[in-house]
Design an enzyme around this catalytic site. Structure first.
Site, mmCIF file in Angstrom:
data_model
loop_
_atom_site.group_PDB
_atom_site.id
_atom_site.type_symbol
_atom_site.label_atom_id
_atom_site.label_comp_id
_atom_site.label_asym_id
_atom_site.label_seq_id
_atom_site.Cartn_x
_atom_site.Cartn_y
_atom_site.Cartn_z
ATOM 1 N N ILE A 73 43.189 57.685 41.328
ATOM 2 C CA ILE A 73 44.546 57.821 41.821
ATOM 3 C C ILE A 73 44.504 57.495 43.318
ATOM 4 O O ILE A 73 43.752 58.109 44.077
ATOM 5 C CB ILE A 73 45.098 59.238 41.600
ATOM 6 N N ASP A 74 45.279 56.509 43.715
ATOM 7 C CA ASP A 74 45.333 56.097 45.112
ATOM 8 C C ASP A 74 46.498 56.791 45.810
ATOM 9 O O ASP A 74 47.642 56.742 45.335
ATOM 10 C CB ASP A 74 45.532 54.579 45.223
ATOM 11 N N ALA A 106 32.106 36.296 48.614
ATOM 12 C CA ALA A 106 33.390 36.334 49.315
ATOM 13 C C ALA A 106 33.152 36.365 50.822
ATOM 14 O O ALA A 106 32.393 37.194 51.324
ATOM 15 C CB ALA A 106 34.184 37.561 48.880
ATOM 16 N N ASP A 120 39.510 42.984 44.039
ATOM 17 C CA ASP A 120 39.682 43.302 42.623
ATOM 18 C C ASP A 120 40.570 42.271 41.946
ATOM 19 O O ASP A 120 40.327 41.872 40.802
ATOM 20 C CB ASP A 120 40.286 44.693 42.462
ATOM 21 N N SER A 169 48.314 38.388 45.764
ATOM 22 C CA SER A 169 48.179 39.843 45.709
ATOM 23 C C SER A 169 48.262 40.465 47.096
ATOM 24 O O SER A 169 48.858 41.533 47.283
ATOM 25 C CB SER A 169 46.844 40.211 45.045
ATOM 26 N N LYS A 216 51.654 41.456 48.490
ATOM 27 C CA LYS A 216 52.377 42.551 47.856
ATOM 28 C C LYS A 216 51.815 43.888 48.328
ATOM 29 O O LYS A 216 50.639 43.995 48.655
ATOM 30 C CB LYS A 216 52.265 42.466 46.325
#
Length: 306
Positions: free
Chosen positions: A13-14, A222, A254, A284, A287
């Protein structure tokens, strides 16, 4: 036919607070706003795979607590093709406290893995048949390493294509790496794993060669704004980082890993999947939130901009 992907990984849970800038040590700041939502590398990557067209089975673990109840409802609402969710009353549901700077889009994260670190051998054994049905297997390191090893062993014995995102840092021996088809570290983890200070494409190529020597078939490192280095062995391919008006970089890695596997499941080559995943990650970042849904036409627009 959608390719079948099995994702074993964390659920958290963030609790996200948006601030003008990141706090200094000992400093108290007032947040502009805050939100509580589902997260964790495993969950985030599984959702990205699902949204990019894969048939996804997600395996995770939560605690028997309020966060666990929220998490169970959230994961059921996602629409995974198969969902396996274990629970425990010994540890709390994994959770993460996240600060996002609205001026830079950078973030600070402190995570308590909780139940994610309590996955048992017996629980993984209950998943063997469903894991064996997968075409691709995606894992990270936010779970206890014993469970990660067990899942990788199942995939390896059944010739399943295995992608491992080796974050956060855990000790990985060469025997384990030799069972992995694609390793996707960031520059920091690649440096840690190889002893090469990865700062650009050239140093990333040197690190990739060491990872190949350790047994990993392919690697994607990355490099932040410099993009990604895809190493197919002797062949090295630079994957661009698509320009974006970043609002929140939480979960961008992710998004990349989940989209990569989602596109592989749909028949893309590793190069094409990596290009798509880079564009997906770029969208992503535009957002708020680690797994905020968006129209895939935005990804196609990024790809067409090259």
């Amino acid at each position: 036919m959608k390719g079948k992907v099995c994702v074993f990984g964390s659920f958290n849970i963030d609790v996200v607070a948006r601030v003008d800038r990141l706090p200094c040590p000992g400093e108290s700041l007032l947040a502009n706003n805050s939100v509580t939502s589902g997260g964790g590398k495993g969950s985030n990557q599984a959702i990205a795979s699902l949204r990019t067209g894969a048939n996804v089975h997600y395996i995770g673990k939560i605690g028997d607590d309020t966060f666990g109840q929220i998490g169970r409802r959230y994961l059921k609402s996602v629409g995974f093709n198969v969902l396996t969710l274990f629970s425990t009353n010994e540890k709390a549901t994994g959770n993460a406290l996240i600060y996002v700077s609205e001026s830079s889009a950078e973030n600070m994260i402190v995570a308590d893995p909780g139940a994610n670190m309590t996955v048992t051998e017996e629980e993984i054994n209950k998943c063997v048949a469903s894991i064996e049905c997968a075409d691709l297997l995606l894992l990270q390191l936010e779970n206890n390493l014993s469970a990660v090893r067990q899942v990788i062993d199942i995939g390896y014995k059944n010739d399943i294509f295995i992608v491992l995102n080796p974050i956060p840092r855990q000790p990985l021996d060469d025997a384990l790496l030799a069972k992995v088809n694609v390793l996707t570290p960031d520059a920091i983890e690649a440096s840690y794993m190889t002893g090469v200070k990865v700062i650009d494409l050239n140093s990333a190529a040197k690190a990739a060669d060491i990872l190949h020597a350790k047994g990993t078939q392919y690697s994607i490192i990355a490099l932040g704004e410099m993009g990604y280095l895809l190493s197919l062995g002797a062949e090295k391919i630079a994957i661009p980082n698509f320009k974006s008006q970043a609002k929140d970089t939480t979960g961008v890695a992710d998004a990349f890993n989940g989209a990569l596997v989602g596109r592989l499941a749909n028949g893309d080559s590793l190069k094409d999947a990596a290009m798509y995943a880079s564009a997906y990650a770029s969208v992503s970042a535009e957002k708020f939130g680690a797994s905020t849904p968006f129209d895939l036409s935005e990804v196609e627009e990024k790809l067409a901009s090259l």
